[in-house]
Design an enzyme around this catalytic site. Sequence first.
Site, short mmCIF file in Angstrom:
data_model
loop_
_atom_site.label_atom_id
_atom_site.label_comp_id
_atom_site.label_asym_id
_atom_site.label_seq_id
_atom_site.Cartn_x
_atom_site.Cartn_y
_atom_site.Cartn_z
N LYS A 155 0.83 -1.20 0.00
CA LYS A 155 0.00 0.00 0.00
C LYS A 155 0.87 1.26 0.00
O LYS A 155 1.09 1.88 1.04
CB LYS A 155 -0.94 -0.04 1.20
N1 PMP Z 1 -6.94 -3.83 -3.00
C1 PMP Z 1 -6.72 -2.55 -2.64
C2 PMP Z 1 -6.33 -1.57 -3.68
C3 PMP Z 1 -6.85 -2.18 -1.29
O1 PMP Z 1 -6.63 -0.91 -0.92
C4 PMP Z 1 -7.25 -3.14 -0.33
C5 PMP Z 1 -7.43 -2.74 1.10
N2 PMP Z 1 -6.25 -2.84 1.84
C6 PMP Z 1 -7.46 -4.46 -0.76
C7 PMP Z 1 -7.28 -4.77 -2.10
C8 PMP Z 1 -7.78 -5.55 0.22
O2 PMP Z 1 -6.67 -5.83 1.02
P1 PMP Z 1 -6.80 -6.35 2.52
O3 PMP Z 1 -7.70 -7.51 2.48
O4 PMP Z 1 -5.41 -6.71 2.90
O5 PMP Z 1 -7.35 -5.22 3.30
#
Ligand code: PMP
Length: 311
Positions: A155
């Site tokens: 991220k």
């Molecule tokens: N894709 C994006 C672009 C995101 O920002 C997120 C949220 N973190 C997710 C997928 C899902 O990831 P996670 O399950 O680790 O929150």
Amino acid sequence: MTYAFMNGEFMPLDQAKVGVMTHALHYGTSVFEGIRGNWNEEQGKLYVFRLREHCERLLQGCKIMRIAIPYSADDLCAIILELVERCGYQQDIYIRPLAFKGEERIAVLKLQDLSDSLCVLTIPFGAYLDPEGAAQCCTSSWRRMEDTMIPPRTKIGGLYVNSILAKTEATLAGFDEAILLTQDGFVSEGTGENIFTVLDGKLVTPALSSNILSGITRDAVIQIAANELGLETVERGIRRSELYNMDECFLTGTAAHLTPVGSIDNIMIGDGSMGPVTRQMQNLYFDVIRGKVPRYLHWCSPVGATAKAAS
Ligand code: PMP
């Protein structure tokens, strides 16, 4: 009182500030995480879901962005649990660690020349997308960032301009969420969620090579589906037109939990409401994240005096 942890200290949230010259504010030179604390009403306990995995992903992003914070994954887990305990929440919360180039210098400089900061804050947080009403999605005209442009597996702050442009376009057109494709037309993911489909009794989801974030909820869903329902997950390239004829579709993410998709580009998926596999998976997932399923308690860090970070 709501607290933040910034540059080594706990402080009231309104005292955690940066200056307008901060590098990350101008150039997106940051890495962040989104973590949920889920309140278990019967037990009167807050459980932080997959804390260690989130801290590890944060550190992976920091490595790419050359952000050197003086904390290990274990240190970060302990800081986050202490912060949440100090805030004393008795409801669902969202935890946001943000590691960033905190130096106040305006210029496109080498990452290694800029000093680093870490801030962690936490806010009360309810539903993000309606978990019952199946989301109306569209394919975005924006393409998901390629690994050759800004690495999309972790991220990185600047990467999120891509998601925000897509979310803006989708909601202005009356949709709930956008689904982004890769440059070569494969389904990638939502603006803040990974995407799953159900086809012929299997889960089918884009592979990491489709420029997706390496989602922690995605990983949890794959494991829960295999262990609890005997459902295999196939990770492969999916074409846009293939999506329209899937039996079911749902989105996964820390904020979005497990949200059913009712239509894509105004084409109904299944009968337009939550499908049976999605319903089963959502029920299981909600029990798991609130610490109600012993098999997955190692994913749930309880907040409290004797709390320890689960691995
Ligand atoms: N894709 C994006 C672009 C995101 O920002 C997120 C949220 N973190 C997710 C997928 C899902 O990831 P996670 O399950 O680790 O929150």
